[in-house]
Scaffold this active site. Structure first.
Site: not given
Ligand SMILES: *Cc1c(COP(=O)(O)O)cnc(C)c1O
Length: 383
Positions: A45, A130, A174, A178, A203, A206, A237
């Site tokens: 990541n 997640h 998210e 992910s 979230d 990423h 990440k």
């Protein structure tokens, strides 16, 4: 092996789902060494290659001269000037009134959801969330409702049916998923959260460092920063370091400092890590060309895979190649490794049943030539 251990391992019935650890030696430039062979790492990541950037490493090394551990939790004597500086820099970067630095993304999600929600509250969260979000919801004891992935009609139906039975209602998603690399419909979520008086938490694990004009994430890109109550993300990440943040208003921060158990009852992040995060934020601000090249190369890879008939998803630097059965994903992973690509098979429960995949994550150091070779290798082992 004792009776108990045998019994425990017996629970993992399917050998293709059994995980083991592999010893790796990072080489920088998007490569790793495993058992004396160097591979191109398409599973990390570290999207911008900041984990080995000299400025990031030096910032940590300089702070290290003053000591390694924080020696206490934040509420004791662990709240060093580097933690406070990181919180100010991150708050400014995210465009929120305050930031609370957490020790990891997992701890942040676990802690914030269980602090904000309890027995009389409810959480609505995306089905592909997640594990740390799911565990936070479980720990909170709140009623929970999963909506179909990115399906706003389903979310609204669930809210209409259940919202009024509870006090606080939290919606969680998210921003860049992910395992699928696609985006949540943030503007619609803001409309829904306002209509039904819910809190919205996103979230950005990423997305931080990758999306938006400033590179701060999808909330910035979609212009929903002000209307999003809790913006969570990690430093582990794209920022190439470790730790996480919760960007909120000042009242929520004051509440977290008093009630978030994974913040209160854990030793503060080692100060050298905070120093490295500050350096990473600066690089992200100063060098937009890193994320621009990353996204351009990712699009190129996705387009060539699509052209050659390999099914992918998403729009980001995460490019899943969906294979179906876990056995298939394990096979493809081995074939890619033979060709020099370090590709990890993603299997249930990390991804839904029947959707095992190779999740390609592109890094800034994977240039167009490398990705072209990757596209053709994936095509020949998958098709
Ligand atoms: C990686 C990840 C986390 C956990 O972050 P860590 O800092 O690695 O603990 C949380 N949420 C999502 C979506 C992630 O991908």
């Amino acid at each position: 092996m004792g009776y108990l251990t045998t019994d425990l391992l017996d629970k993992i019935k399917d050998p293709v789902l059994f995980r083991t650890l592999t010893e790796v030696l990072p080489q920088g430039q998007g490569r790793i060494k495993v058992a004396d062979r160097i591979y191109t790492d398409i599973s990390s990541n570290d999207y911008l290659g900041l984990s080995y950037h000299p400025r990031v490493v030096e910032a940590a090394a300089k702070a290290l001269e003053k000591g390694l551990g924080a020696s206490a939790s934040r509420l004791m004597t662990g709240s060093t000037c580097l933690h406070h500086e990181l919180e100010r820099k991150m708050a400014d970067f995210k465009g929120k009134p305050s930031v609370t630095v957490m020790n990891s993304g997992y701890q942040a999600n676990l802690g914030v959801i269980s602090a904000i929600c309890g027995k009389n509250d409810c959480v609505f969260f995306d089905r592909l969330s997640h594990a740390s979000i799911i565990d936070g919801v479980k720990l909170s004891g709140a009623a929970s409702f999963r909506f179909r992935h990115n399906d706003m009609e389903h979310l609204e139906t669930l809210i209409k049916k259940n919202r009024r039975k509870f006090k606080t209602a939290l919606i969680v998603t998210e921003t860049v998923f992910s395992m699928d690399g696609d985006f949540a419909p943030l503007k619609d979520m803001v409309r829904i959260k306002e209509k039904y008086s819910c809190l919205l938490m996103v979230d950005e694990a990423h997305a931080t460092g990758i999306f938006g004009e400033k590179g701060s994430g999808m909330a910035e890109k979609e212009n929903v920063t002000e209307n999003t109550d809790i913006i969570m993300g990690t430093f582990s990440k794209a920022l190439g370091s470790f730790g996480a943040y919760l960007a909120t208003n000042k009242r929520i921060k004051a509440f977290l400092v008093n009630r978030c158990r994974s913040f209160i009852y854990s030793t503060a992040l080692p100060p050298p890590l905070a120093a490295s995060c500050i350096a990473s934020i600066e690089i992200i601000k100063e060098e937009p060309e890193r994320r621009e090249a990353l996204l351009k190369n990712s699009k190129h890879l996705r387009d060539s895979l699509t052209r050659s008939g390999v099914p992918t998803r998403g729009m980001s630097q995460i490019i899943p190649v969906i294979l179906g059965k876990s056995e298939k994903a394990v096979d493809v992973s081995l074939m890619l490794k033979k060709r020099g690509w370090w590709a990890i098979p993603m299997r249930p429960p990390t991804v839904p049943e029947g959707e095992a995949r190779i999740r390609v994550s592109v890094s800034y150091h994977h240039g167009a030539d490398v990705l072209e070779r990757l596209a053709s290798d994936i095509q020949s082992v998958v098709m």
